[in-house]
Design a protein around this motif. Structure first.
Motif, PDB file in Angstrom:
ATOM      1  N   GLY A 188       0.794  -1.223   0.000  1.00 51.28           N
ATOM      2  CA  GLY A 188       0.000   0.000   0.000  1.00 51.28           C
ATOM      3  C   GLY A 188       0.823   1.268   0.000  1.00 51.28           C
ATOM      4  O   GLY A 188       0.389   2.295   0.517  1.00 51.28           O
ATOM      5  N   LEU A 189       2.016   1.205  -0.593  1.00 52.31           N
ATOM      6  CA  LEU A 189       2.916   2.353  -0.609  1.00 52.31           C
ATOM      7  C   LEU A 189       3.115   2.864  -2.027  1.00 52.31           C
ATOM      8  O   LEU A 189       3.062   2.091  -2.993  1.00 52.31           O
ATOM      9  CB  LEU A 189       4.282   1.958  -0.021  1.00 52.31           C
ATOM     10  CG  LEU A 189       4.282   1.508   1.439  1.00 52.31           C
ATOM     11  CD1 LEU A 189       5.657   0.958   1.812  1.00 52.31           C
ATOM     12  CD2 LEU A 189       3.897   2.651   2.370  1.00 52.31           C
ATOM     13  N   ALA A 190       3.363   4.147  -2.148  1.00 52.65           N
ATOM     14  CA  ALA A 190       3.647   4.740  -3.451  1.00 52.65           C
ATOM     15  C   ALA A 190       5.036   4.328  -3.912  1.00 52.65           C
ATOM     16  O   ALA A 190       5.988   4.298  -3.116  1.00 52.65           O
ATOM     17  CB  ALA A 190       3.553   6.265  -3.363  1.00 52.65           C
ATOM     18  N   VAL A 191       5.144   4.014  -5.177  1.00 55.69           N
ATOM     19  CA  VAL A 191       6.443   3.643  -5.732  1.00 55.69           C
ATOM     20  C   VAL A 191       7.328   4.883  -5.803  1.00 55.69           C
ATOM     21  O   VAL A 191       6.916   5.915  -6.333  1.00 55.69           O
ATOM     22  CB  VAL A 191       6.285   3.030  -7.134  1.00 55.69           C
ATOM     23  CG1 VAL A 191       7.645   2.694  -7.732  1.00 55.69           C
ATOM     24  CG2 VAL A 191       5.403   1.783  -7.077  1.00 55.69           C
ATOM     25  N   PRO A 192       8.536   4.831  -5.252  1.00 57.06           N
ATOM     26  CA  PRO A 192       9.399   6.021  -5.256  1.00 57.06           C
ATOM     27  C   PRO A 192       9.876   6.371  -6.657  1.00 57.06           C
ATOM     28  O   PRO A 192      10.039   5.497  -7.510  1.00 57.06           O
ATOM     29  CB  PRO A 192      10.565   5.606  -4.353  1.00 57.06           C
ATOM     30  CG  PRO A 192      10.615   4.121  -4.456  1.00 57.06           C
ATOM     31  CD  PRO A 192       9.183   3.681  -4.589  1.00 57.06           C
ATOM     32  N   ALA A 193      10.087   7.638  -6.854  1.00 61.86           N
ATOM     33  CA  ALA A 193      10.591   8.093  -8.155  1.00 61.86           C
ATOM     34  C   ALA A 193      12.105   7.947  -8.254  1.00 61.86           C
ATOM     35  O   ALA A 193      12.654   7.807  -9.357  1.00 61.86           O
ATOM     36  CB  ALA A 193      10.185   9.547  -8.375  1.00 61.86           C
ATOM     37  N   ASP A 194      12.797   7.991  -7.121  1.00 61.06           N
ATOM     38  CA  ASP A 194      14.253   7.927  -7.146  1.00 61.06           C
ATOM     39  C   ASP A 194      14.733   6.526  -7.508  1.00 61.06           C
ATOM     40  O   ASP A 194      14.237   5.528  -6.969  1.00 61.06           O
ATOM     41  CB  ASP A 194      14.828   8.316  -5.783  1.00 61.06           C
ATOM     42  CG  ASP A 194      14.568   9.771  -5.432  1.00 61.06           C
ATOM     43  OD1 ASP A 194      14.314  10.559  -6.360  1.00 61.06           O
ATOM     44  OD2 ASP A 194      14.603  10.109  -4.236  1.00 61.06           O
ATOM     45  N   PRO A 195      15.711   6.428  -8.405  1.00 61.09           N
ATOM     46  CA  PRO A 195      16.230   5.117  -8.794  1.00 61.09           C
ATOM     47  C   PRO A 195      17.127   4.513  -7.723  1.00 61.09           C
ATOM     48  O   PRO A 195      17.621   5.221  -6.833  1.00 61.09           O
ATOM     49  CB  PRO A 195      17.038   5.424 -10.059  1.00 61.09           C
ATOM     50  CG  PRO A 195      17.527   6.829  -9.837  1.00 61.09           C
ATOM     51  CD  PRO A 195      16.400   7.523  -9.105  1.00 61.09           C
ATOM     52  N   ILE A 196      17.319   3.223  -7.798  1.00 59.56           N
ATOM     53  CA  ILE A 196      18.186   2.510  -6.868  1.00 59.56           C
ATOM     54  C   ILE A 196      19.237   1.746  -7.669  1.00 59.56           C
ATOM     55  O   ILE A 196      18.916   1.059  -8.633  1.00 59.56           O
ATOM     56  CB  ILE A 196      17.386   1.521  -5.994  1.00 59.56           C
ATOM     57  CG1 ILE A 196      16.308   2.268  -5.192  1.00 59.56           C
ATOM     58  CG2 ILE A 196      18.315   0.754  -5.046  1.00 59.56           C
ATOM     59  CD1 ILE A 196      15.351   1.353  -4.457  1.00 59.56           C
ATOM     60  N   ARG A 197      20.461   1.855  -7.255  1.00 58.51           N
ATOM     61  CA  ARG A 197      21.563   1.113  -7.862  1.00 58.51           C
ATOM     62  C   ARG A 197      21.804  -0.144  -7.029  1.00 58.51           C
ATOM     63  O   ARG A 197      21.898  -0.080  -5.797  1.00 58.51           O
ATOM     64  CB  ARG A 197      22.831   1.975  -7.869  1.00 58.51           C
ATOM     65  CG  ARG A 197      24.104   1.272  -8.307  1.00 58.51           C
ATOM     66  CD  ARG A 197      24.145   1.017  -9.782  1.00 58.51           C
ATOM     67  NE  ARG A 197      25.488   0.599 -10.212  1.00 58.51           N
ATOM     68  CZ  ARG A 197      25.816   0.340 -11.489  1.00 58.51           C
ATOM     69  NH1 ARG A 197      24.895   0.469 -12.440  1.00 58.51           N
ATOM     70  NH2 ARG A 197      27.041  -0.027 -11.799  1.00 58.51           N
TER      71      ARG A 197
END
Length: 286
Positions: A188-197
């Motif tokens: 139930g969380l919004a998908v973050p916009a920041d990418p992950i390496r």
């Protein structure tokens, strides 16, 4: 759904199925000589024995094959199964509890053989219904490999077996990364916009990488540790993963490579606590 030919999609499926067969063989090598009494031993999965782990694999192999050969029947069966709530894996385990180990092993062998043959014949462009989003056949094979590895880990932990990591871990890691959006959705969380390496040390000493090199949020470490976390077989604190940035920290805390309801995960020290309890309960000299 059947297809012929030798295009790139068919070659990819064949390669993935070969890896699934290899992963199955590794698990089969553990189960084959296992004394009947050991099938009832509790695993780190709460309430599940070794027999339950094998039941889960065999049952959902059959379900996966139905998603390939009769999608309409799969959808009807899945609706009936999930109507009782999200605990249907536990209900399936309870349904077959008490089945003799020899019958369970024969069921696993038969189901896995039939499934791998179905995968080799499926149209690589098909969309296969599942309990989460529909999947390509390549993703479905990868999911079965991941499940085999993850439930095999529970069995290995129960028996005190130290597993040798293989290149097949890349499939598990890749699925865990591709499931990021799903992991957020089921929580139930919004998908973050920041990418992950993500940077993982492979068993052969090379590195597997995902995401932009300049990303501020990062996860790095051993591929085995990462796979244990995204299959929720270890808490991140029981690994040596280097997690940097708030987005990466949030994701690694909820990551799940499997479909279904949000997994509860396992608390820090869970596997060690289970091993200690197992040792305390074992007959003297065992």
């Amino acid at each position: 759904m059947a297809a012929s030919g030798s295009g790139p999609g068919r070659q990819l499926i064949a390669s993935l199925v070969d890896d699934l067969v290899a992963e199955s063989g590794e698990l089969r090598g553990v189960l084959g000589p296992l004394p009947a009494g050991d099938w009832a031993r509790p695993t780190p999965a709460a309430g599940w024995t070794i027999a339950d782990q094998v039941t889960h694999l065999a049952y959902f192999d059959d379900v996966t094959r139905t998603s390939i050969t009769d999608p309409g029947q799969f959808q009807a069966d899945a609706a009936q199964l999930t109507a009782g709530g999200p605990d249907f894996p536990d209900r399936v385990a309870a349904q077959f509890r008490g089945t003799p180990p020899g019958e369970l092993l024969a069921w696993f062998d038969r189901s896995r053989d039939q499934l791998t043959r179905a995968f080799r014949e499926v149209d690589p462009a098909a969309r296969l219904p599942w309990f989460g989003p529909a999947m390509s056949p390549a993703s479905s094979v990868t999911a079965r490999l991941m499940e085999t590895w993850a439930h095999g880990q529970d069995i290995a932990d129960t028996l005190g077996i130290a597993r040798v990591p293989t290149a097949r871990l890349r499939h598990v890691a890749d699925l865990g990364i591709r499931a990021l959006r799903y992991s957020y959705a089921v929580n139930g969380l919004a998908v973050p916009a920041d990418p992950i390496r993500v940077e993982l040390a492979a068993p052969d000493g090379q590195y597997w990488t995902w995401g932009p090199a300049g990303a501020r949020d990062r996860v790095a470490g051993d591929a085995m540790d990462f796979c244990l976390v995204v299959t929720q077989r270890r808490h991140r604190d029981d690994t040596r993963l280097d997690v940097r940035g708030p987005v990466a920290a949030q994701w690694i805390g909820i990551a799940q490579a499997f479909a279904g309801a949000a997994g509860p995960g396992r608390p820090p020290g869970h596997v060690k606590a289970h091993a200690a309890a197992r040792a305390a309960a074992a007959p003297e000299g065992r």
